[in-house]
Each structure stands twice: as structure tokens, then as C-alpha cells.
Motif scaffolding. Structure first.
Motif, PDB file in Angstrom:
ATOM      1  N   PRO A   1       0.939  -1.390   0.018  1.00 43.27           N
ATOM      2  CA  PRO A   1      -0.124  -0.019  -0.148  1.00 43.27           C
ATOM      3  C   PRO A   1       0.796   1.327   0.049  1.00 43.27           C
ATOM      4  N   ASP A   2       2.036   1.350   0.280  1.00 40.39           N
ATOM      5  CA  ASP A   2       2.938   2.518   0.381  1.00 40.39           C
ATOM      6  C   ASP A   2       3.392   2.814  -1.051  1.00 40.39           C
ATOM      7  N   ILE A   3       3.502   1.934  -1.849  1.00 41.92           N
ATOM      8  CA  ILE A   3       4.047   2.031  -3.247  1.00 41.92           C
ATOM      9  C   ILE A   3       3.296   3.294  -3.938  1.00 41.92           C
ATOM     10  N   GLY A   4       4.190   4.434  -4.711  1.00 45.98           N
ATOM     11  CA  GLY A   4       3.539   5.238  -5.092  1.00 45.98           C
ATOM     12  C   GLY A   4       3.173   6.620  -4.189  1.00 45.98           C
ATOM     13  N   LEU A   5       3.323   6.337  -2.760  1.00 42.34           N
ATOM     14  CA  LEU A   5       3.218   7.453  -2.015  1.00 42.34           C
ATOM     15  C   LEU A   5       4.557   8.116  -1.604  1.00 42.34           C
ATOM     16  N   SER A   6       4.297   9.328  -1.223  1.00 41.29           N
ATOM     17  CA  SER A   6       5.643  10.180  -0.573  1.00 41.29           C
ATOM     18  C   SER A   6       6.102   9.691   0.810  1.00 41.29           C
ATOM     19  N   ALA A   7       7.283  10.015   1.046  1.00 42.60           N
ATOM     20  CA  ALA A   7       8.051   9.477   2.054  1.00 42.60           C
ATOM     21  C   ALA A   7       8.038  10.569   3.237  1.00 42.60           C
TER      22      ALA A   7
END
Length: 581
Positions: free
Chosen positions: A556-562
Motif C-alpha cells: 500500500p505504500d507504493i507510489g506515496l511520498s515518504a
């Protein structure tokens, strides 16, 4: 009187005024390396018996000259090393300042030596810096060019083959004519024109701080969890065996720190008598709410004094002894920042904190409006770009283990294009770029992307490596008083820099690329998913990749900002040690 005219901070009539080193500059022959002279302004000092100690050793009286609160110190480089210097008199000790004997120094212009250019920006009239081609001996070539153009060599950054000249120019027309001729010399790679006033090379943000409590702001990065983890896992009673933490030096490119604030009051004198504590070396500031005091506080402010709370200070019980060295070399703008950085790296600094940056005239923000703060002309930006390129090339070749942590900026603009901003637009493993976030109104768990939102002023785009909390409480002169909130990417940056220093203390062999990998693998998320497509005004950082989530394509973290997770980053660092065994 104590610095900062606050009634509760005034000494009583029976108290002696505190010893404070307020100014420190190279003086005398700035090109002389064997015997170097430093001029200091020391408040609270009288002409009676006083001692000046460098690295804990008193300097000979014959090497000291005192006149009207000003002290000139002569140091023979063959007999000394770079280190902290402080004054002692009448059972008092001053704040320690860092004396670098590496020799890079540039001269700042006075009010009479600057003018306004066509962009209405303050610029130096007769001081420029030449970057000499590496095929030439920089010192000899600078002297040759100075003689040819009736100029004088007044400053230098030898590792970058850069030398500062004072030109025979009385106005900008004469300067520009000489700059054009110098730039056409075969031996000259670039001419650096300085455009800055004394107070204009720092990040600042004028928007109103949020009402959120500080524990919620830093909770977004698991600040306290990280402190607890370091104390618990790395103590003698911890669960990890055979970890010997290593001392790390941090360079903070700022002007000064207020040692009258309770946050810094116990850093006076010989700090390193305790091998495990964090130490701060800096000039003394006149008030506690300055940029340098607040930035340094994120590293090293004392806990439970009402103001800031430094991350590295929280590790003192089990830490290896962090040195936080605050220095800007002189008030000569970006060129001085680089000179200070070169000295500090040569003095053993592993982490540089650059809470500063500039935008090119004509740069636009995410709304298409022109940026009107911290801007520089195109000709100045070209020179700065060349100087920064030389710095990072030197860093890669001579000091590949050093990292620079830079604020993304506070102009609601783009951080990754040299048409917009320096130095964050440079692409190198050794430069980390930090954006800023603040607590949202959402009632969600800390690891939920909605727990925070991007701070409106924070610069964005895929060059930003990670975001961190942008708001922090500043220091106060009153013990137990909560300082005012300060916000901006300037204060997110030392959160990341202090964490990197803690990670290095656990595993000093980590390369900049490995440090970035651990930061990104440990990161929580912020913002919405954009499927890797750049969306104007929405890409807060480089998107999290499958390789940063164990190659789980459906994570689910893929593509989100860090978003910075200080606790998880330390945990992954310790786990990396286990894998190496």
C-alpha cells in the motif's frame, strides 16, 4: 548584561556579567597557513588574569593580545589541531567556539562595499571569487591574475581551487567589466559574484505556525520512540551485544547560538570532559529566538527546560559523544557557507546541516506566482552553481562518507530544478533534501498517510528525499517557559541530520547510498498515490518504489511520498549489523 534584554534573565548587581564569545573571525594575513590569527569579541572579559584554552590546553600569554573586549589569538598550526576554544576567568567559563586551522576563509563586504543591482538585490561591488581550473596551481594563478588586474587576493578555499579577489572597482559597471575579462581568462573556470546581506542566507517562513502541540508534531516522526530505542537497545543492559557506538561530528552552517537560554546553559567551558555527552561549539547570540539557536536546538537543546529538546542530547546516557559544531565562516553569504563546510569536513565532520537555500530571479511557485524571497540574479546563480559543483565533486573524491542534509525551501515551489533553487537541485548520493509537514486534523494512527499534511510553504517535487516535522518550539531565556513556535523546512532538516548522525554512530561504515536506502525503507507515508506520474503541486517527495518495500508490487505504500520514521530507521540500522555478522 546577559544577551537578550529580558528582565528575568538580568544578573543581580552582585553577579559578574557572563563570559561570552560573540564574534570570531580570521584576521591578520588570511593567506598565511603556518601561523594563523583569530580576532574574537568577548563580552564580560576584563584585562586581569584570564586563560584561553584550545582543546583544553592553555595558550601562551605571549600569543594573546587584549584590547577593549577584543582578543587576538595567534596559533601555530604545527603545535595545535582544530578544536574548541574558550575563555576562563574568575571561576567562569565562556561558550566554546570551534577554531578550524584548515585555512579556508572568505571576506565579507561592509555596508560601503555593496550596491543594488538591476534586480534590486544587494551585491558585492569589489569582492569576487575565482574558481581556477584544476590544471593550474590555484594560489599562483590567483596571484598572477591579481597582479594583472591590479587586484588583491584576500580569501581562499584551497581544496576547491577557489580564491577571493578584491577588485579595483568603484561601482557595478566597473565590476562587471572586470568580471567579464576575468571570466574569459583560460585558467578561470568561473567567477562567483556574491549577492547577500548579512542576514539573508538563511531559510525563513512568515506563515503562521499551527496550534498543534509539539508532541504531536514530532510524534509524526516517532521522535521519542527513536530516543527510547537508542537508549534501550544500545545500553549495557540492552538486547544487542557487541555494538560499540562511535562518536560523530556534525557541522551546522549557522551563525550563532544563545548560551543564556536554559536549553544551552550547560554547554559552557570544557564540554568534552564527559566522553559520552553531546557538545555544542558556537558563537553566542544576543537573543534566543534566532535561526541558528532553533536549528541547533533540534540537535542538542537540553530536555525539560521549557524550550526545545535535542534529539542527540536525548541519547547522552548511552551515546558515544556527538560534537555539534556551529559555524558560518563569515557573513560573506553562500561563498562563506561553502568555506565553512570545507573546513568542517576537513576537521572530521560526517554530517553537514544546510538549513538554507536560494531561488533564481523569476522562479515561480506551484501556483504560477513569482517568488520574491531569497532570490538571486542569474549571473550570481551561475557562479554559485559552479562553486557547489566543485564542492560536491571534491566531496565525492576526497570525503565519500560525508553527507549533506539540505532544506527543500519555503517558497511553495520546486526543489529539484537549478532554474528554481540551489543547492537542493543537485543530484548526488551525498545530498539529502528534506521537505516539511505538519499535523493534520484527522484522528488516525501515526502511520496513516493522513496523520500529517504537507506544510503549505514547503517546496516539493521528486528531488525531495523525505519530509519531516516543520514546526518546533524555540528556546527561551526563562527556565521552564515554552518558547514560541518556529516553522519551516529549516527545522525539518536537523531532524533528519541528527537521525543520520545517530545511524552513523551505530554503523560508521554506512555509505550515503545505504543511509538513503535505510531512510526510505523505514519511511512512513504522506499524501495520495499518484502512480509515479508527476502531478504538478502534488509530488511531495520521490514516490516510494517497490524496491523500497521488499519488491512487493501491491504494497500500500507504493507510489506515496515518504515521511521520516526515526524509530524504524534506527531499528533497520541495528538489523543491518546483524546481517553483516
Amino acid at each position: 548584561m546577559l544577551s537578550g534584554s529580558v528582565a528575568v534573565a538580568e544578573p543581580s548587581v552582585n553577579d559578574e556579567p557572563p563570559l561570552r564569545v560573540e564574534q570570531l573571525q580570521r584576521c591578520g594575513n588570511l593567506l598565511q597557513m603556518d601561523t594563523q590569527e583569530f580576532c574574537l569579541y568577548v563580552s564580560g572579559l576584563d584585562s586581569n588574569d584570564f586563560q584561553v584554552k584550545l582543546n583544553g590546553t592553555p595558550l601562551p600569554a605571549e600569543d594573546l593580545t587584549y584590547h577593549d573586549d577584543r582578543v587576538r589569538v595567534r596559533i601555530n598550526k604545527a603545535d595545535a589541531e582544530s578544536g574548541p576554544l574558550w575563555f576562563e576567568q574568575n571561576n567562569q567559563s565562556s561558550n566554546p567556539v570551534w577554531i578550524s586551522l584548515k585555512g579556508s576563509h572568505v571576506v565579507a563586504a561592509t555596508d560601503r562595499e555593496v550596491a543594488k543591482n538591476m534586480d534590486d538585490i544587494t551585491t558585492y561591488v569589489d569582492l569576487v571569487s575565482l574558481i581556477i581550473e584544476e590544471s593550474h596551481d590555484g594560489a599562483q594563478e590567483a596571484q598572477r591574475l591579481a597582479a594583472k588586474y591590479d587586484a588583491e587576493v584576500v580569501g581562499m578555499i584551497p581544496p576547491l581551487n577557489t580564491y577571493q579577489l578584491r577588485l579595483p572597482a568603484k561601482n557595478l559597471n566597473e565590476r562587471d567589466a572586470l568580471v567579464l575579462r576575468l571570466g574569459n581568462e583560460v585558467s578561470v573556470d568561473a567567477v562567483v559574484i556574491e549577492e547577500s546581506g548579512a542576514e539573508e542566507s538563511i531559510e525563513r517562513e512568515t506563515t503562521t505556525p499551527p496550534d498543534a502541540e509539539d508532541d504531536q508534531e514530532w510524534a509524526a516522526n516517532r521522535f521519542l520512540d527513536a530516543v527510547n530505542y537508542y537508549q534501550r537497545r544500545l545500553s549495557s543492559q540492552g538486547h544487542v551485544e557487541d555494538i560499540e557506538t562511535q562518536p560523530i561530528r556534525i557541522g551546522v552552517i549557522e551563525r550563532e547560538v544563545d548560551f543564556d537560554a536554559p536549553d544551552f546553559a550547560d554547554y559552557l567551558g570544557e564540554c568534552r570532559a564527559d566522553a559520552h555527552r553531546t557538545c555544542v561549539y558556537a558563537r553566542d547570540a544576543a537573543k534566543p529566538d534566532g535561526h541558528g539557536t532553533t536549528v541547533t536546538g533540534v540537535f542538542a537543546a537540553a530536555w525539560n527546560e521549557g524550550g526545545n529538546s535535542g534529539f542527540l542530547r536525548g541519547l547522552d546516557d548511552v551515546g558515544p559523544g556527538f560534537d555539534v559544531i556551529v559555524d558560518r565562516n563569515s557573513d560573506a553569504g553562500i561563498t562563506a557557507n561553502i568555506a565553512a563546510s570545507v573546513n568542517l569536513v576537513e576537521d572530521g565532520v560526517r554530517v553537514l546541516n544546510w538549513s538554507w537555500g536560494i531561488h533564481r530571479v523569476g522562479a515561480i511557485d506551484i501556483n504560477g506566482e513569482e517568488i520574491d524571497s531569497l532570490v538571486r540574479s542569474g549571473i550570481a546563480m551561475s557562479g554559485y552553481e559552479e562553486l557547489l559543483e566543485e564542492f560536491f565533486l571534491w566531496l565525492r573524491e576526497e570525503h565519500p562518507d560525508v553527507v549533506v542534509v539540505n532544506s527543500a525551501g519555503n517558497a511553495s515551489s520546486f526543489s529539484g530544478s537549478d532554474e528554481y533553487r540551489l543547492p537542493s537541485s543537485f543530484v548526488t548520493d551525498q545530498l539529502f533534501v528534506v521537505g516539511g509537514h505538519e499535523r493534520s486534523d484527522e484522528d488516525v494512527q501515526v502511520d496513516d498517510p493522513r496523520y500529517v499534511v504537507k506544510r503549505n510553504a514547503s517546496n516539493i517535487d521528486m528531488r525531495v528525499d523525505i519530509t519531516a516535522a516543520a514546526c518546533v518550539r524555540g528556546s527561551s531565556l526563562v527556565e521552564g517557559e515554552q518558547g514560541e513556535a518556529h516553522c519551516g523546512t529549516s527545522y525539518a532538516t536537523p531532524l533528519v541530520a541528527s537521525l543520520l548522525a545517530a545511524m552513523m554512530s551505530i554503523e560508521p561504515e554506512l555509505t550515503p547510498a545505504q543511509l538513503r536506502m535505510l531512510l526510505r525503507r523505514s519511511a512512513m507515508t504522506i499524501g495520495e498515490e499518484y502512480d509515479f506520474e508527476p502531478t504538478d503541486a502534488d509530488d511531495l517527495t520521490a514516490p516510494i518504489l517497490p524496491s523500497e518495500r521488499a519488491n512487493e508490487l501491491n504494497h500500500p505504500d507504493i507510489g506515496l511520498s515518504a515521511r521520516l520514521d526515526m524509530y524504524k530507521a534506527l531499528d533497520l540500522t541495528v538489523q543491518s549489523l546483524d546481517r553483516d555478522r
